[in-house]
Structure formats: C-alpha cells, structure tokens
Write a protein that holds these residues in place. Structure first.
Motif, PDB file in Angstrom:
ATOM      1  N   LEU A  53     -30.603 -71.916 101.225  1.00  0.00           N
ATOM      2  CA  LEU A  53     -31.310 -72.672 102.148  1.00  0.00           C
ATOM      3  C   LEU A  53     -31.933 -71.803 103.005  1.00  0.00           C
ATOM      4  CD1 LEU A  53     -29.131 -75.910 101.471  1.00  0.00           C
ATOM      5  CD2 LEU A  53     -30.620 -74.407  99.747  1.00  0.00           C
ATOM      6  N   ASP A  54     -33.521 -72.718 102.647  1.00  0.00           N
ATOM      7  CA  ASP A  54     -33.772 -72.156 104.458  1.00  0.00           C
ATOM      8  C   ASP A  54     -33.512 -72.511 105.683  1.00  0.00           C
ATOM      9  OD1 ASP A  54     -35.820 -72.003 102.700  1.00  0.00           O
ATOM     10  OD2 ASP A  54     -36.849 -74.014 103.052  1.00  0.00           O
ATOM     11  N   ASN A  55     -32.392 -73.456 105.904  1.00  0.00           N
ATOM     12  CA  ASN A  55     -30.987 -72.955 107.715  1.00  0.00           C
ATOM     13  C   ASN A  55     -30.129 -72.277 107.142  1.00  0.00           C
ATOM     14  OD1 ASN A  55     -29.517 -74.634 104.849  1.00  0.00           O
ATOM     15  ND2 ASN A  55     -29.371 -76.718 106.109  1.00  0.00           N
ATOM     16  N   GLY A  56     -30.086 -71.557 105.901  1.00  0.00           N
ATOM     17  CA  GLY A  56     -28.750 -70.888 106.256  1.00  0.00           C
ATOM     18  C   GLY A  56     -27.845 -70.937 105.090  1.00  0.00           C
ATOM     19  N   GLU A  57     -27.548 -72.791 105.105  1.00  0.00           N
ATOM     20  CA  GLU A  57     -26.469 -72.248 104.133  1.00  0.00           C
ATOM     21  C   GLU A  57     -26.584 -71.941 102.171  1.00  0.00           C
ATOM     22  OE1 GLU A  57     -23.937 -76.966 103.836  1.00  0.00           O
ATOM     23  OE2 GLU A  57     -26.504 -76.823 103.874  1.00  0.00           O
ATOM     24  N   ILE A  58     -25.237 -71.585 101.944  1.00  0.00           N
ATOM     25  CA  ILE A  58     -25.282 -71.523 100.577  1.00  0.00           C
ATOM     26  C   ILE A  58     -25.210 -72.824  99.807  1.00  0.00           C
ATOM     27  CG2 ILE A  58     -24.489 -70.044  99.083  1.00  0.00           C
ATOM     28  CD1 ILE A  58     -23.776 -68.124 101.166  1.00  0.00           C
ATOM     29  N   GLU A  59     -25.289 -73.025  98.809  1.00  0.00           N
ATOM     30  CA  GLU A  59     -25.705 -73.820  97.393  1.00  0.00           C
ATOM     31  C   GLU A  59     -25.298 -72.791  96.612  1.00  0.00           C
ATOM     32  OE1 GLU A  59     -28.565 -76.996  96.797  1.00  0.00           O
ATOM     33  OE2 GLU A  59     -29.068 -75.622  95.717  1.00  0.00           O
ATOM     34  N   LEU A  60     -24.330 -73.507  95.458  1.00  0.00           N
ATOM     35  CA  LEU A  60     -23.910 -73.537  94.500  1.00  0.00           C
ATOM     36  C   LEU A  60     -24.530 -74.510  93.644  1.00  0.00           C
ATOM     37  CD1 LEU A  60     -19.995 -72.359  95.113  1.00  0.00           C
ATOM     38  CD2 LEU A  60     -22.361 -70.509  94.712  1.00  0.00           C
ATOM     39  N   THR A  61     -25.241 -73.825  92.258  1.00  0.00           N
ATOM     40  CA  THR A  61     -24.768 -74.603  91.651  1.00  0.00           C
ATOM     41  C   THR A  61     -24.333 -74.307  89.794  1.00  0.00           C
ATOM     42  OG1 THR A  61     -27.152 -75.379  91.858  1.00  0.00           O
ATOM     43  CG2 THR A  61     -27.285 -75.746  89.908  1.00  0.00           C
ATOM     44  N   ALA A  62     -24.022 -75.342  89.586  1.00  0.00           N
ATOM     45  CA  ALA A  62     -23.207 -74.970  88.154  1.00  0.00           C
ATOM     46  C   ALA A  62     -23.691 -75.494  87.083  1.00  0.00           C
ATOM     47  CB  ALA A  62     -21.847 -75.078  88.587  1.00  0.00           C
ATOM     48  N   ILE A  63     -23.378 -76.004  85.775  1.00  0.00           N
ATOM     49  CA  ILE A  63     -23.621 -76.781  84.514  1.00  0.00           C
ATOM     50  C   ILE A  63     -22.167 -77.058  83.657  1.00  0.00           C
ATOM     51  CG2 ILE A  63     -24.354 -77.399  82.369  1.00  0.00           C
ATOM     52  CD1 ILE A  63     -26.227 -75.561  82.802  1.00  0.00           C
ATOM     53  N   ILE A  64     -21.434 -78.513  84.487  1.00  0.00           N
ATOM     54  CA  ILE A  64     -20.810 -78.370  83.934  1.00  0.00           C
ATOM     55  C   ILE A  64     -20.569 -79.864  82.803  1.00  0.00           C
ATOM     56  CG2 ILE A  64     -18.312 -79.793  84.801  1.00  0.00           C
ATOM     57  CD1 ILE A  64     -18.306 -78.577  87.133  1.00  0.00           C
ATOM     58  N   ASP A  65     -19.962 -80.068  81.696  1.00  0.00           N
ATOM     59  CA  ASP A  65     -20.491 -81.047  80.427  1.00  0.00           C
ATOM     60  C   ASP A  65     -21.638 -81.613  79.903  1.00  0.00           C
ATOM     61  OD1 ASP A  65     -17.778 -80.980  80.134  1.00  0.00           O
ATOM     62  OD2 ASP A  65     -16.577 -82.143  81.022  1.00  0.00           O
ATOM     63  N   GLY A  66     -22.572 -80.354  81.231  1.00  0.00           N
ATOM     64  CA  GLY A  66     -24.425 -80.529  80.457  1.00  0.00           C
ATOM     65  C   GLY A  66     -24.842 -81.278  81.538  1.00  0.00           C
ATOM     66  N   THR A  67     -24.269 -81.683  82.166  1.00  0.00           N
ATOM     67  CA  THR A  67     -24.700 -81.726  84.014  1.00  0.00           C
ATOM     68  C   THR A  67     -24.901 -80.638  85.218  1.00  0.00           C
ATOM     69  OG1 THR A  67     -23.518 -84.003  83.419  1.00  0.00           O
ATOM     70  CG2 THR A  67     -24.505 -84.071  85.275  1.00  0.00           C
ATOM     71  N   PHE A  68     -26.456 -81.327  85.757  1.00  0.00           N
ATOM     72  CA  PHE A  68     -26.354 -79.458  86.650  1.00  0.00           C
ATOM     73  C   PHE A  68     -24.843 -80.630  87.956  1.00  0.00           C
ATOM     74  CE2 PHE A  68     -29.611 -78.294  84.185  1.00  0.00           C
ATOM     75  CZ  PHE A  68     -29.554 -76.606  84.908  1.00  0.00           C
ATOM     76  N   LYS A  69     -24.308 -79.229  88.685  1.00  0.00           N
ATOM     77  CA  LYS A  69     -23.443 -80.322  90.099  1.00  0.00           C
ATOM     78  C   LYS A  69     -23.977 -79.353  91.437  1.00  0.00           C
ATOM     79  CE  LYS A  69     -21.029 -83.139  87.426  1.00  0.00           C
ATOM     80  NZ  LYS A  69     -20.939 -84.425  87.903  1.00  0.00           N
ATOM     81  N   THR A  70     -24.755 -79.657  92.410  1.00  0.00           N
ATOM     82  CA  THR A  70     -24.536 -79.007  93.178  1.00  0.00           C
ATOM     83  C   THR A  70     -23.817 -78.414  94.444  1.00  0.00           C
ATOM     84  OG1 THR A  70     -27.038 -78.972  92.728  1.00  0.00           O
ATOM     85  CG2 THR A  70     -26.348 -78.074  95.394  1.00  0.00           C
ATOM     86  N   VAL A  71     -23.196 -77.854  95.054  1.00  0.00           N
ATOM     87  CA  VAL A  71     -22.259 -78.292  96.501  1.00  0.00           C
ATOM     88  C   VAL A  71     -22.331 -76.869  97.340  1.00  0.00           C
ATOM     89  CG1 VAL A  71     -20.218 -76.992  96.359  1.00  0.00           C
ATOM     90  CG2 VAL A  71     -20.367 -78.360  94.393  1.00  0.00           C
ATOM     91  N   THR A  72     -22.713 -77.900  98.257  1.00  0.00           N
ATOM     92  CA  THR A  72     -22.731 -77.229  99.561  1.00  0.00           C
ATOM     93  C   THR A  72     -21.817 -77.316 100.622  1.00  0.00           C
ATOM     94  OG1 THR A  72     -23.630 -78.874 100.465  1.00  0.00           O
ATOM     95  CG2 THR A  72     -25.406 -77.910  98.998  1.00  0.00           C
TER      96      THR A  72
END
Length: 80
Positions: A53-72
């Motif tokens: 991300l712009d602030n330097g933080e890493i964002e993980l995105t995944a699809i679980i059971d058809g739903t997008f999940k985002t973890v920072t």
C-alpha cells in the motif's frame, strides 16, 4: 501441539520461563487446541496475492468460499 505450562520438578531453571509464558498474551495460542479447518487455509494460500500500500503496509487478498478477504498488518494487530 498444545503446551502444558506447568513448572516441572527438578527443572527449577525453567520456572521463570513458565511464569513468563503464563503471564504472556500468547498463552492462549500455546495452550488451547482449537478446531482448525483445512479447506479455508488451502483456499487462502491457493488464491492469495500481496501488494504494498502507499503507506508501506503489505495487504494480502484471497478468495475463501467465493468471498474476497483482505488482511493487513493493522487488521491482525486489531484482532489479536
């Protein structure tokens, strides 16, 4: 594997470590044996992508059971 945080007899040198772990916020993670569902873990790692991300933080995105999940990092810190 679950840890038993008891003070062993004959191993007094470990008592301070056991006291520290018992007082620590990670005690739950060491001593509980929760049910772990393998399917969502596999889905996460099969679909996970990372971006910075712009602030330097890493964002993980995944699809679980058809739903997008985002973890920072901030998400993990909030939920721990």
């Amino acid at each position: 594997m679950v840890a038993y945080l008891k003070k062993p007899e004959g191993s007094e040198g470990f008592h301070q470590i056991v006291d520290f772990l018992n007082a620590s916020h990670i005690r739950y993670a060491l001593t509980e044996n929760p049910t772990i569902y393998v399917s969502p873990i596999k889905q996460f790692w099969q679909t996970a992508t990372a971006r910075t991300l712009d602030n330097g933080e890493i964002e993980l995105t995944a699809i679980i059971d058809g739903t997008f999940k985002t973890v920072t990092e901030a998400f993990v810190e909030r939920h721990l």
